[in-house]
Design a protein around this motif. Sequence first.
Motif, short mmCIF file in Angstrom:
data_model
loop_
_atom_site.label_atom_id
_atom_site.label_comp_id
_atom_site.label_asym_id
_atom_site.label_seq_id
_atom_site.Cartn_x
_atom_site.Cartn_y
_atom_site.Cartn_z
N UNK A 1 0.87 -1.18 0.00
CA UNK A 1 0.00 0.00 0.00
C UNK A 1 0.90 1.22 0.00
N UNK A 2 0.48 2.22 -0.78
CA UNK A 2 1.27 3.44 -0.91
C UNK A 2 0.52 4.63 -0.34
N UNK A 3 1.27 5.63 0.05
CA UNK A 3 0.66 6.89 0.44
C UNK A 3 0.40 7.70 -0.84
N UNK A 4 -0.12 8.90 -0.69
CA UNK A 4 -0.33 9.76 -1.86
C UNK A 4 1.00 10.32 -2.37
N UNK A 5 2.07 10.13 -1.61
CA UNK A 5 3.40 10.60 -2.04
C UNK A 5 4.40 9.45 -1.97
#
Length: 334
Positions: free
Chosen positions: A185-189
């Motif tokens: 899972x990734x953050x928005x950055x």
Amino acid sequence: MASRRDRTVTERVFSGFRVTGEQHIGNYLGAIRNYVDLQADYDCIYCAVDVHSLTTLEDARQVGENSLTSATVMLAAGVDPERSIIFVQSHVPEVMELAEYFAMLTPLAVLTRVPTFKEKVRQQPENVNLGLVGYPALMAADILLYRASVVPIGVDQEPHLEFAREIARKFNGRFGETFPEPRSVHTTTPLVRGLDGQSKMSKSMGNHIPIGASPAETRRLVMTAVTDPQRQRRTDPGRPELCNVYSLHEIFSPAHVKHVYRQCTTAGWGCVDCKSLLADSINGAFAEFRERCAELAADPDRVRAILRDGAARASAIARETMAEVRARMGLLAG
Ligand code: ADP
């Protein structure tokens, strides 16, 4: 797949970062802030990754101290030791055993093709050690030892996670269903550029802003950031869409970002004005974090106790997984 709401079994999250002694805003924005957010929905395990650090560390005497600092960073960022497990990688040595079994299932050619391995070979040609080539096998073991299915990471770690999925498939195919195939899972950055404006922010590239830096040091570093190369004179208008200082404003100065855009594109501001506001915004964003770090640093016994408790909880899971792994592989029980 079941949605988050109808899940009956809580999925497990695993992540960690190498104990380099200095976490930077790329680590925070790409990974650590997700550690905090995911606690609401998952069983989370977070690790101060000391063994992997030894693949690049020149002075291993620092590693113990760095583990303590890394744990401090996670706690100060908001990881809650009552809800989540925080521990030091080497305190649960079963991970090394699992990595060794994974190594037997991995052709060397696969490991030497991993992009981060090639990058490290370029960076430290005099120290291409066996640990460096086996790095993804140990990382796969980190995740799979705890049978985690969700892994918060920056995009640079994607090839390692792909490797972890492949090894889980291979092990399950050969010895029977044992491990989940973990997803990222990734953050928005998920990929923050460094002060050079070009490559990923990274301590080893020396283009980073440490999250624990003092306000004055943060300001000094921000002032060195590379901006739009076409903006040579104060009166030249800038191109924010190409400038990393602007992308950092988008993250750290959301209330001012329109103003920043206008001032840049009309040459109303020079880059120094723009960077000065960015330094204020970063310092504002990390002020509370830095206070909590200082409080925790003043009480290392408390952090050590949290790590001991975390290691005990992690060990219980690790022992169970390894008993099953050995049995499935057909090793003679001792
Ligand atoms: P570094 O690359 O500085 O040596 P690590 O490899 O220990 O840091 O990475 C720790 C976590 O931070 C990983 O999940 C990684 O994907 C994330 N990360 C590192 N650098 C960045 C970056 N520049 N942007 C976004 N995420 C990053």
